[in-house]
Design an enzyme around this catalytic site. Structure first.
Site, mmCIF file in Angstrom:
data_model
loop_
_atom_site.group_PDB
_atom_site.id
_atom_site.type_symbol
_atom_site.label_atom_id
_atom_site.label_comp_id
_atom_site.label_asym_id
_atom_site.label_seq_id
_atom_site.Cartn_x
_atom_site.Cartn_y
_atom_site.Cartn_z
ATOM 1 N N HIS B 59 0.808 -1.227 0.000
ATOM 2 C CA HIS B 59 0.000 0.000 0.000
ATOM 3 C C HIS B 59 0.839 1.275 0.000
ATOM 4 O O HIS B 59 0.328 2.343 -0.296
ATOM 5 C CB HIS B 59 -0.915 0.027 1.239
ATOM 6 C CG HIS B 59 -2.001 -1.011 1.206
ATOM 7 N ND1 HIS B 59 -1.808 -2.293 1.657
ATOM 8 C CD2 HIS B 59 -3.288 -0.954 0.768
ATOM 9 C CE1 HIS B 59 -2.935 -2.989 1.514
ATOM 10 N NE2 HIS B 59 -3.851 -2.205 0.975
ATOM 11 N N CYS B 182 8.590 -24.224 2.441
ATOM 12 C CA CYS B 182 8.592 -22.848 1.952
ATOM 13 C C CYS B 182 9.561 -22.740 0.765
ATOM 14 O O CYS B 182 10.616 -23.380 0.758
ATOM 15 C CB CYS B 182 9.026 -21.925 3.078
ATOM 16 S SG CYS B 182 9.091 -20.205 2.567
ATOM 17 N N TYR B 316 6.895 -15.745 -4.716
ATOM 18 C CA TYR B 316 6.881 -17.178 -4.990
ATOM 19 C C TYR B 316 7.084 -17.472 -6.465
ATOM 20 O O TYR B 316 6.354 -18.245 -7.080
ATOM 21 C CB TYR B 316 5.607 -17.838 -4.440
ATOM 22 C CG TYR B 316 5.499 -17.658 -2.951
ATOM 23 C CD1 TYR B 316 6.400 -18.298 -2.114
ATOM 24 C CD2 TYR B 316 4.556 -16.809 -2.372
ATOM 25 C CE1 TYR B 316 6.349 -18.115 -0.738
ATOM 26 C CE2 TYR B 316 4.500 -16.620 -1.005
ATOM 27 C CZ TYR B 316 5.403 -17.275 -0.191
ATOM 28 O OH TYR B 316 5.360 -17.088 1.165
#
Lengths: 459, 459
Positions: B59, B182, B316
């Protein structure tokens, strides 16, 4: 003492087939039913088995000699021998009916034919049929046009048969673009960069791509009674047998995978299958080692175990650097192949004198391929020994099929240092982000299989 | 000039929700419907949005400031400020309702919680729930027991909703043992051996394994109207959204793969999902990067494109060594992961003096894992820098599921040279015979993702 003429009459169509080995004559009638290679033995009936045992060298051991000895019925008549041996014209050459091959194929062995695709063929997305690499384990079977039947044996022993017409008329046709690659592709690189390996010394041409057309194996299996949603417990492997006795198997999960694209193929690049590539019917198992795409397919057996063939159990496996005496029973059969890439041409569009202080523009081309339908997502090239890498341009070739079963061609333009020799390196990455090992030492195996280290070309 | 007490009354349950940023007050009622993050913005209503923007740092840019400015209705009353700022007790901490964590987890960031499994947890086949690594992108949503609904939106816009009770009662339950890892596991190794990388500096503990229990996604999708054999053309991706606004997607081929084992899971190692791991409902996508196993699942959208979330589009993904300014739009989202392995402990059962002339027995343990359900077939260990390799023993752990979705633990006993330091190396091979790259340089990427080079531990 038996005359050759009498032996000849006991051929494959005779009710009592005979074979000879050296001077001895054997009546193999009672052996055929239990011969592990099945009826292929009849190919030798009426003559000498020696030429076949040179191909199936697995026979050359004492326990096989002992079995054969039980069936001895006599010796070849002295009159038919020259210096105590069969004259060469009396020995059948199983390869006389093999097709002619393109002279530009790089032949490693002529009988059986093993020949790799030259650079010219590797430069095209679809390898022309006559340039497609040939990996035959035996002779090429002779099949009369349209005369062929496929038999499917279910786990409960029930058999269903399909003529070529049945297959073509009763099932939807599909096209799948798929690369076939030998497990031994680039074996010579492993030999050169690590140490001696057993097997055909392929360079980078034991790989080719075609558009295959046929019916889906899963559709035919469903028709034969094997619904993917309710497979019997013992339906674990689909075993394939060819007319010449070659055999191999794939897991049923692949055979019935809705996105697996396993075909019973009739056509290759829009034409009938060439004889060298399985006429009239061949399995195409996209994403798996080519050894499972059995040619001249005559039978499929659904079983709880892998094919018993030597090519499934004692070949097409891979080992580690410490496995000097491989334990074949422990190693997993190669199915999906790992990622690889190769340089197929390097050109020098405007070569300045080699003593120039300026770097020298070069253009490099090649292919990259990964098994299991995993798409190639990047190819990197280095001209400084791997210190820095540039990304090659991927060629946007179009393919048919549910997954990326094809090689990806790539191109790279860069600079080569003029001071001395330069090694051009290539490595690829697939969509599971697997990449290639750097060097051959750590993946060395005595069989020289899956030689997928970074491809290096010195210029 | 607006008092804090009035702002507080305009919370997430109010018909006109307000937020503050710095001293300014905004009425966001008309913005909620078009906010890309959806209703998650209501979590901040009635108070300051600053703490949330510290989490959703996306943001902090001019075009977002400009949008917010359109909704400004005033400023916070001077009386409520201390030195011109909101007092800290007036700023909501979104993490106060997070659960307690096991003190032995290695915490990288506390808010949001990112903590890796210590060696003790990595030594077990099933990671105890309290030792399972935690990768949270935000706070942990608070869900009242049993009060949760999952909505599925089909490509034609139709929606179906399922309560937890519906899911548990109307579909067959399945157990799947799956490793979650991960994309950044072992990122610190890449930083140490190559150069700086962006992201959490995980060592080898951003990976854990559990037995998950729930219903198959494909069964629920079929109930909602998506039959695998007749998927609409635009059903290409299954997009998942969590209660805290995290989102990600997987290809439909994986979502409906009969051997894909994608679960809507309620249980982890026999217990209700812990809050940190998605209570009450989470997707488990075995064989894919853990980032797709969305926690606190509230919605599934079937679409012709990938999730629009930043985690699907701008995170990712993986790049090459030359991509210093990554082109996010061109890189492929990480789904199936490449093969990796790690050493988790080295012990020295009978350590002779370090000046001994004899070699020194050592025992090494670790894990190996490959994505896509590809089973680990061998693990090799070297104690001489990769010149020679020995095969480690693979531990025969039992798993549930159609494919090998789990890590394989391994053990090795060997000798360490006593003269100076020794580096122990490990590398693994999976059933597609993919293996690990030797070093980090050639797979270096600024994001530090998929750091899968040979694991090296110096002793």
């Amino acid at each position: 003492q038996i005359r050759l003429s009498e032996i000849k009459s006991h051929d494959g169509s005779s009710p009592r087939p005979w074979v000879t080995r050296g001077r001895s004559v054997y009546d193999i009638t009672d052996w055929i039913g239990v011969h592990p290679g099945g009826e292929v033995i009849l190919r030798a009936a009426g003559g000498s088995i020696d030429a076949y045992w040179d191909i199936f060298s697995i026979h050359k051991k004492q326990d096989v000699y002992d079995i054969l000895e039980q069936y001895k019925i006599g010796e070849i008549d002295e009159q038919d021998l020259i210096d105590g041996k069969l004259p060469s014209e009396a020995i059948d050459d199983p390869f006389t009916t093999d097709p002619a091959r393109h002279p530009e194929l790089r032949t490693l062995t002529a009988k059986p034919c093993n020949a790799e695709t030259p650079g010219k063929g590797l430069a095209e997305f679809l390898t022309p049929n006559e340039m497609f690499y040939v990996r035959n384990h035996m002779w090429v079977p002779v099949v009369e046009d349209g005369k062929h039947e496929l038999t499917i044996e279910l786990p409960d022993g029930e058999e269903k048969s399909y003529t070529l017409k049945d297959l073509k008329e009763r099932f939807p046709m599909h096209k799948v673009t798929a690369t076939l690659q030998c497990a031994g592709n680039r074996r010579k690189d492993m030999t050169d960069h690590a140490k001696a390996t057993n097997g055909l010394q392929w360079t980078a041409g034991a790989i080719s791509t075609a558009e295959w057309e046929g019916v889906k194996l899963k559709d035919v299996l469903a028709d034969a009674g094997l619904k993917p949603e309710s497979l019997p417990e013992d339906a674990k492997h689909a075993q394939f047998t060819g007319l010449e006795a070659y055999g191999a198997s794939i897991p049923m999960t692949k055979a019935v995978d809705p996105h697996g694209d396993v075909l019973l193929a009739f056509k290759m690049n829009g034409k009938d299958l060439p004889r060298d590539h399985g006429y009239p019917l061949r399995v195409i198992v996209p994403g798996n080692v080519a050894a499972r795409s059995v040619k001249w397919l005559r039978k499929i057996v659904i079983s709880d175990e892998e094919s018993l063939s030597q090519w499934q159990r004692r070949d097409y496996k891979c080992f580690g650097p410490n496995d000097t005496k491989p334990d074949w029973s422990k190693a997993k059969s190669i199915q999906e192949m790992p990622i690889t890439s190769a340089i197929t041409s390097i050109s020098n569009p405007s070569s300045p004198p080699s003593d120039s202080k300026h770097d020298n523009p070069i253009s490099v081309e090649g292919y990259a391929y990964s098994g299991g339908g995993r798409e190639i997502v990047r190819v990197d090239v280095s001209t400084d020994g791997g210190k820095t890498w540039d990304q090659a341009e991927l060629v946007d070739d179009q393919m048919s099929g549910a997954r990326a079963w094809c090689w990806k061609r790539w191109r790279y333009s860069g600079l080569k240092r003029n001071s001395g020799k330069t090694t051009v390196l290539v490595k690829a990455t697939d969509e599971a982000y697997n990449t290639q090992p750097e060097s051959y030492e750590a993946i060395y195996n005595t069989r020289g299989n899956l030689a997928t280290a970074w491809h290096r070309v010195e210029i």
